[in-house]
Design a protein around this motif. Structure first.
Motif, short mmCIF file in Angstrom:
data_model
loop_
_atom_site.label_atom_id
_atom_site.label_comp_id
_atom_site.label_asym_id
_atom_site.label_seq_id
_atom_site.Cartn_x
_atom_site.Cartn_y
_atom_site.Cartn_z
N MET A 1 48.87 43.19 49.94
CA MET A 1 49.40 43.27 48.53
C MET A 1 50.42 42.14 48.55
SD MET A 1 49.55 44.82 45.57
CE MET A 1 48.97 46.54 46.11
N THR B 1 46.77 42.76 44.54
CA THR B 1 46.04 42.41 45.49
C THR B 1 46.06 40.97 45.93
OG1 THR B 1 44.78 44.47 45.28
CG2 THR B 1 43.87 42.90 46.75
N CYS B 2 46.05 40.59 47.09
CA CYS B 2 46.20 39.10 47.60
C CYS B 2 44.66 38.63 47.06
CB CYS B 2 46.35 39.21 49.18
SG CYS B 2 48.10 39.45 49.74
N CYS C 1 51.01 36.64 51.65
CA CYS C 1 49.48 37.02 51.98
C CYS C 1 48.91 36.17 53.25
CB CYS C 1 48.54 36.95 50.98
SG CYS C 1 48.97 37.71 49.06
#
Length: 515
Positions: free
Chosen positions: A204, A210-211, A274
């Motif tokens: 995340m 979400t990455c 990320c």
């Protein structure tokens, strides 16, 4: 020279005390006018000549490119048409890059080895070490360029042995090509299915989403999944070396980088907290590297719908500016994407709808994380945020995917540039992203989000900011090479012409591109 002339003039004036100032003025005027005329006629020619950079380059692929010795043998960079000027690896506007990966089918382990590119007729600053490859390892290569086009040239059957694909007959992709990629991805996906290879979870981001992956519509542009993450060291004498710890300590030097979607993902990942997938670097023991094949495998396994896959209108898969199913599928196979039976199943209109809603929204949402970071290209934008914004504008416009025309909707992003054409701020019109059957714009906050800087002009970039200006010959980011044979199919392949094309890069792909 100027000081000697000045002293001589003073001496003459001292001797001729009765010399008339009016006569001096009368003599000076014609001289000054002559000098001005010479400058007007000569200097523009000198300046324009100095600014011309040949964007169409070729790399000579060494024999047995998929072997350990072949990986350690430097590729040679040369002009596709020498009449247009030389190509030099030390010139960031011409630099070519090679990325290699090997998978051990027995264990599923992937390792990275980035071969070196040097100017033809030169030697590397430090000779690359020969990598140790696993038994029965499957090697693949991907190519990128900061120029307009990169053509692969054969050496003693190297393109056939490497199962290299440069496009389709008569029309290369442009900056991108690959060797043996479908076989590599086939083995990698089998290892994933067997549980031997597990792509890491995306995680995340700090923005609560979400990455991203290379198939996220906030990352893609008009020609997604292109180029590589490879970097090289350039010494003060313009020699080239692999970018590893030992070489950097011994040489210092400047890092040469490939402008690419694949590398951009790593920069956005860093901004959002990320982590890109990395694998061991066979040229730098103990170190890990991101790479195109890792990005694409992770995207294939983890990217949630809607998934960005190379559309029919991607400029790199056009032939004479027209959609080409064979070329589209040839490109897709090289980046682990499924081929399509018809062009309709790779709809650019559908792609544009997702780009409009998802891409612009996340760029705006992530401004708080990206606006304070350095731009991947300071000549294009003053921060990572404005780089992403002007890149979106270029992709959405008529010289990109022509989303504005396909959707009959104006660009929701406006970019402001300074006097040098550098993007310094961006304004978003969130209300312009609600298209039929699309999700609500998830971005929050105000619609106008200018970055720091004093605007001097507001423009919509005419070209893809990650691709250099259109060359005078050959295929470009919008390839315009001659029409390929209607029966040419890169999955069956033909033997390429060994010689470098004289004017237009039209290298033919070889066998082994089956998906």
């Amino acid at each position: 020279m100027h000081q000697r002339s000045k002293n001589k003039a003073v001496t003459l004036l001292a001797r001729r005390k009765h010399f008339s100032p009016l006569m001096l003025v009368g003599l000076s005027v014609p001289v000054v006018l002559a000098l001005i005329a010479s400058a007007v006629l000569i200097l523009p020619h000198l300046g324009s000549h100095a600014e011309v950079v040949n964007g169409d380059c070729t790399v000579i692929v060494p024999s047995q490119p998929l072997s350990a010795q072949g990986l350690a043998t430097p590729y040679q960079l040369v002009a596709t048409d020498p009449a247009n000027g030389p190509c030099n690896e030390s010139n960031k506007a011409q630099a070519a890059f090679v990325q290699g990966a090997v998978i051990n089918p027995a264990t599923g382990q992937i390792s990275i080895y980035n071969p070196l590119v040097i100017d033809q007729g030169t030697q590397p600053a430090i000779t690359p070490a020969v990598p140790q490859l696993p038994a029965n390892g499957i090697v693949a290569l991907w190519f990128g360029s900061n120029g307009n086009t990169l053509t692969l040239q054969d050496m003693n059957g190297s393109l056939r042995r490497g199962r290299c694909v440069n496009g389709v007959r008569g029309s290369i992709f442009g900056q991108f090509s690959y060797c043996n990629a479908p076989d590599f991805f086939r083995a990698a996906n089998q290892a994933i299915q067997a549980g031997k290879l597990v792509p890491p979870a995306l995680g995340m981001g700090q923005d609560g989403l979400t990455c991203p992956t290379t198939r996220d519509f906030s990352i893609v542009d008009q020609d997604q999944s292109d180029n590589v993450t490879t970097t090289y060291l350039i010494t003060a004498s313009d020699q080239v070396a692999q970018n590893n710890q030992a070489n950097a300590a011994a040489l210092g030097g400047q890092v040469q980088k490939n402008g690419s979607d694949e590398r951009l993902l790593t920069l956005v990942d860093s901004a959002l907290g990320c982590t890109p997938w990395k694998a061991p670097d066979l040229a730098d023991p103990g170190q890990m590297l991101p790479a195109l094949p890792l990005n694409e495998l992770q995207a294939s396994a983890q990217q949630a719908a809607p998934i960005a896959l190379v559309p029919a209108g991607d400029p790199m898969v056009l032939t004479n500016n027209q959609p080409d199913l064979n070329k589209l599928n040839a490109y897709r196979r090289g980046v682990d994407q499924s081929p399509v039976p018809t062009l309709a199943e790779a709809s650019t209109t559908t792609y544009c709808k997702h780009l409009l809603v998802i891409g612009s929204a996340r760029i705006q949402l992530d401004m708080q994380f990206t606006q304070g970071l350095s731009s991947p290209d300071p000549a294009a934008a003053n921060s990572l945020y404005t780089f992403l914004a002007q890149r979106f504008v270029a992709s959405y416009g008529a010289n990109g995917l022509n989303c504005a025309g396909l959707l009959n909707m104006s660009d929701p992003v406006a970019v402001t540039t300074d006097g040098n054409g550098v993007a310094i701020s961006a304004t978003f019109n969130a209300g312009n992203t609600n298209t039929q059957n699309q999700d609500t714009n998830p971005a929050t906050g105000t619609n106008t989000t200018p970055a720091t800087g004093t605007p001097t002009t507001t423009t919509v970039p005419a070209t893809n900011p990650t691709v250099l200006p259109t060359p005078t010959t050959g295929a470009t980011s919008k390839p315009t090479a001659p029409t390929p044979s209607p029966t040419a199919d890169p999955t069956t392949g033909t033997t390429p012409t060994p010689a470098v094309p004289a004017a237009s890069p039209t290298a033919t792909p070889t066998t082994g591109a089956g998906g």
